[in-house]
Design an enzyme around this catalytic site. Structure first.
Site, PDB file in Angstrom:
ATOM      1  N   ASP A 103       3.565  -0.964   9.182  1.00  0.00           N
ATOM      2  CA  ASP A 103       2.460  -1.909   9.337  1.00  0.00           C
ATOM      3  C   ASP A 103       2.570  -3.087   8.376  1.00  0.00           C
ATOM      4  O   ASP A 103       1.607  -3.848   8.240  1.00  0.00           O
ATOM      5  CB  ASP A 103       1.130  -1.194   9.095  1.00  0.00           C
ATOM      6  CG  ASP A 103       0.990   0.043   9.950  1.00  0.00           C
ATOM      7  OD1 ASP A 103       1.119  -0.080  11.167  1.00  0.00           O
ATOM      8  OD2 ASP A 103       0.777   1.128   9.388  1.00  0.00           O
ATOM      9  N   ASP A 112      -4.771   1.678  11.659  1.00  0.00           N
ATOM     10  CA  ASP A 112      -3.617   2.179  12.396  1.00  0.00           C
ATOM     11  C   ASP A 112      -3.854   3.658  12.687  1.00  0.00           C
ATOM     12  O   ASP A 112      -4.511   4.348  11.897  1.00  0.00           O
ATOM     13  CB  ASP A 112      -2.344   1.990  11.567  1.00  0.00           C
ATOM     14  CG  ASP A 112      -1.123   2.514  12.291  1.00  0.00           C
ATOM     15  OD1 ASP A 112      -0.906   2.109  13.435  1.00  0.00           O
ATOM     16  OD2 ASP A 112      -0.402   3.343  11.702  1.00  0.00           O
ATOM     17  N   CYS A 164     -15.521 -16.272 -25.963  1.00  0.00           N
ATOM     18  CA  CYS A 164     -16.189 -16.938 -24.846  1.00  0.00           C
ATOM     19  C   CYS A 164     -15.135 -17.439 -23.864  1.00  0.00           C
ATOM     20  O   CYS A 164     -13.927 -17.381 -24.126  1.00  0.00           O
ATOM     21  CB  CYS A 164     -17.050 -18.102 -25.333  1.00  0.00           C
ATOM     22  SG  CYS A 164     -16.121 -19.455 -26.074  1.00  0.00           S
TER      23      CYS A 164
END
Length: 809
Positions: free
Chosen positions: A708, A501, A17
């Site tokens: 980029d 781009d 759990c």
């Protein structure tokens, strides 16, 4: 923490759990020298960083075992050569024991073997053998008892729970049957009241509680010893309360009716739930195991003029590897002989085979379709592209999505908070409820308290997010989409704007020279191209490389420049002999004071046709122009249309002039000029992303991951698109490994679907606890039904997450 921190990934067993994962995180987080800790319940892995000067791997493992969990350990037996005496054996043993990930090492001089226990996520067999070789010894073989220790640990857990369930079922059915028949009056009252009847129930129930249910008793003891409460505490308290009360009735210590069946059914049903849950959880990581299975076991090498087969882990960098048609490549390398089509779909998701020739890179686990290939191994073991992908996905699975933190916080508070609720339930029913002729007050209060304890285990809440994330990340890897963290997976599904781009993303990024126009100054087109190529020789820009490639293709030899200066976003300035050469776009030439001499209209016409114009000026005068065109990638138009159909705003970013950018945008279906951002320098792209996000817009920036990089880092989600073969170097949170833009909508859809499944899971988990705890407290839910509901809730959540594997994205 010092700079010498060590990363460690541990395969943890025994978690059931969210509280289990939280417990391990908190216990390890309190250890001296241990930094960031993240535990994933679904993948059953703990990812942490620690300072080896202040803590030790063995202490970390001991701490995990102390709180009731264990580590999946692999065993290996290595045959040795050149082991001559005791001191050498001792030296090798100490060398192996010092390796990160080695749990124990024993070197036997008489048998010339090393017996090892190691953590498979921390050290590989290859690294073990390499350490032995560096110590001056040879290895003959590795006999591994378990090839996949994590998988075997999961399978062992499934087998154990199944065995316990069968044993519990065999004993529980008669207990339940006898009790129900007695309650319904189908067994004569004299028999039901006979001492032997109660003792029979006691005899059948005792092994259920103390053998089948021992895992709950042991788990609750360890949790309470560490001042923690988990689901084991709830189950153990509920079952023991019912069992102890029933024993007291049989012994004549209290008056009433025993309910051994409650204790037996609670234990058996929850063990059934654990069995089904363990079986389902094992399937959540199937995608990663499938990637692991892709690697062939043997490799064919050419050594000393002879062809030999060796285990793939023994291939060294520089080895000449031979691969026949229909075989998988064992390692990464560069082709030195032959030509073939390679199926790279297992890495990139791209189904079309790629032709490979001498000098081109090939990758482990890809499939050789046609011809014989010989290639030189360049990356082996953990350095291959496949190994990098698997490692990054596993690290992503170990991370936690932001949405998961809420569930963890609720679970950590919820479990201990239920204990006083259960106590209040007992007190209210015992002291405040009206008396009942059918059931004694104490019995009724105890039954309702047990129901509250059993129903209030938040297992479903803890499994809701990690199971879905684990399946989603694995499915993404098989599709050629690499999410570097759970956070990236979640954020991708929340974007509303996608900035693309142009070069290398929408277009191929491989421009070619299409036209050469002279201004009539006497320079031939060939000489004009040679001068431009001479100036661009030092450039790394795709347009500059295209100009150089065209010159070389025409047999023109560029002259070396005496001086070279790159002008970002504009062009280059070079000194070639006595001439000052300026090569760049029209904007640059204007800024440098060069008149276009009537070329403006011709330049505009070329740009309107989606061609990039490169002007050449010698000593401040325009000599001519070149036009360079970059073809659209196949599928770019389809990808943009899919993104728009998904309700996303799509923006084109380009360093090209506006006319060229508009022409490209029109080809992919972007008609709104506000969605076209042109003449943007690489450094300005990040500012544009920042501006788009200023009003809270969630922006995904898609680029090649190199020029980029600032914009990718600035965006809410940075998505690098490329070959995906050197994924470790890409800094973007998401990598599309095939380079096909059509994968981008699939990545966003996968993220959205995963988020939807997580929300469904969390709704079910919260709804289940919110509705059923009050029902149990008000006496509307029996403990046996509570146990069945608790087990089924976890199974429902895991099964819902597994639906992701079958969904078409």
């Amino acid at each position: 923490m010092t700079d010498q921190t060590v990363e460690l990934t541990l395969p943890v067993t025994g978690m059931h759990c969210a509280n289990c994962a939280v417990t391990i995180e908190r216990v390890l987080g309190r250890m001296e020298g241990v930094g960031k800790v993240s535990v994933n319940l679904a993948s059953e892995r703990a990812f942490l960083r620690f300072d080896p000067a202040r803590s030790e791997q063995s202490k970390i493992i001991d701490q995990i075992r102390k709180v009731g969990y264990d580590i999946a350990i692999a065993h290996a037996e290595v045959a040795l050569e050149r082991l001559n005496d005791g001191p050498e054996a001792q030296r090798l043993q100490e060398r192996l024991a010092a390796l990160p990930g080695i749990v124990s090492a024993a070197v036997n001089l008489a048998s010339e073997r090393a017996l090892l226990e190691y953590i498979p996520t921390a050290v590989s067999q290859r690294e073990i053998r390499e350490a032995i070789r560096q110590a001056g010894f040879r290895t003959l073989e590795v006999e591994e008892a378990v090839e996949d220790p994590e998988g075997e640990a999961r399978a062992r857990a499934v087998r154990r729970q199944r065995t316990l369930f069968v044993r519990g079922l065999i004993l529980t059915v008669p207990v339940f049957g006898m009790a129900m028949l007695a309650d319904l009056g189908l067994i004569p009252a004299a028999i039901a009241a006979a001492p032997w009847f109660g003792w029979t129930l006691l005899g059948l129930t005792t092994p259920v509680v103390f053998h089948v249910g021992w895992q709950f008793l042991e788990g609750s003891y360890k949790a309470l010893r560490n001042r923690r409460a988990n689901m084991d505490v709830h189950v153990a308290m509920g079952a023991l309360a019912a069992y102890a009360y029933s024993v007291a009735v049989v012994l004549g210590k209290v008056e009433g009716q025993p309910f051994f069946e409650t204790a037996a059914v609670i234990i058996t049903l929850i063990v059934l739930g654990r069995y089904l849950e363990a079986r389902a959880k094992a399937q959540t990581s199937e995608a990663i195991r499938a990637l692991l299975d892709l690697k062939p076991k043997l490799a064919r090498l050419e050594r000393a003029g002879q062809e030999i087969e060796v285990p793939v882990d023994e291939v060294l960098v520089g080895d000449l590897v031979i691969v026949r048609p229909g075989e998988q490549l064992p390692v990464d390398g560069v082709v030195v002989e032959g030509r073939s089509s390679i199926d790279e779909s297992m890495l990139t998701g791209e189904s079309i085979p790629v032709t490979k020739r001498a000098g081109e890179a090939v990758f482990a686990a890809t499939l050789n379709r046609l011809g014989l290939l010989k290639f030189e191994a360049t990356k082996v073991g953990r350095d291959t592209a496949l190994a990098q992908i698997i490692r990054l996905v596993q690290e992503a699975q170990a991370s936690k999505a932001p949405i998961q933190h809420l569930a963890d916080q609720v679970s950590s508070v919820f479990v201990p908070a239920v204990l006083p609720v259960a106590a209040l339930t007992f007190l209210a029913w015992y002291f405040l409820a009206p008396p009942s002729l059918a059931t004694p007050q104490f019995t009724r209060a105890l039954i309702n308290m047990v129901a509250v304890l059993v129903i209030a285990c938040p297992c479903a809440m803890g499994l809701a997010t990690p199971t879905a994330v684990t399946v989603g990340l694995g499915k993404g890897a098989r599709m050629g989409i690499l999410f570097r963290s759970s956070d990236a997976l979640e954020r991708t599904g929340r974007v509303s704007t996608v900035a693309l781009d142009k070069t290398g993303t929408i277009t191929r990024g491989q421009p070619t020279v299409t036209k050469i126009l002279s201004n009539g100054t006497g320079l031939e087109s060939a000489e004009l191209l040679r001068i431009a190529a001479s100036a661009e020789m030092g450039s790394e820009h795709p347009i500059g490389e295209a100009i150089v490639a065209e010159a070389q293709a025409r047999g023109l030899q560029p002259r070396p420049a005496d001086r070279f200066e790159a002008l970002p976003g504009g062009g280059v300035l070079a000194q070639i002999g006595a001439q000052r050469v300026l090569v760049g776009n029209a904007k640059l030439l204007r800024e440098q004071g060069v008149a276009l001499d009537g070329f403006a209209e011709r330049i505009a016409a070329l740009e309107a046709g989606a061609e990039t114009v490169v002007a050449i000026a010698l000593d401040g005068r325009l000599s001519g122009v070149l036009s360079v065109a970059d073809q659209l990638k196949e599928g770019s138009q389809q990808a943009v249309q899919e993104l728009k159909q998904m309700g996303l705003r799509v923006i084109l970013m380009s360093g090209d002039n506006r006319q060229t950018a508009v022409a490209i945008a029109r080809q992919v279906g972007l008609l709104d000029t506000a969605d076209i951002l042109a003449e943007i320098l690489p450094a300005e792209k990040a500012e544009q992303v920042r501006r788009l996000q200023a009003n809270g817009t969630q922006v995904a920036m898609v680029g090649d991951g190199i020029n980029d990089a600032p914009a990718l880092a600035e965006a809410r989600v940075g998505i690098a698109i490329g070959s995906g073969t050197d994924v470790a170097k890409a800094a973007a949170p998401v990598t599309l490994m095939s380079g096909d833009l059509r994968v981008l909508p699939r990545a966003i859809r996968l993220s959205r679907v995963t988020l939807r499944v997580i929300r469904q899971n969390l709704f079910w988990a919260f709804f289940y606890n919110t509705l059923l705890i009050p029902l149990a407290a008000f006496g509307r839910l029996s403990p046996m039904l509570a146990a069945a509901a608790m087990a089924s809730s976890s199974i429902a959540v895991v099964t819902n997450s597994l639906r992701l594997r079958r969904m078409r994205i």
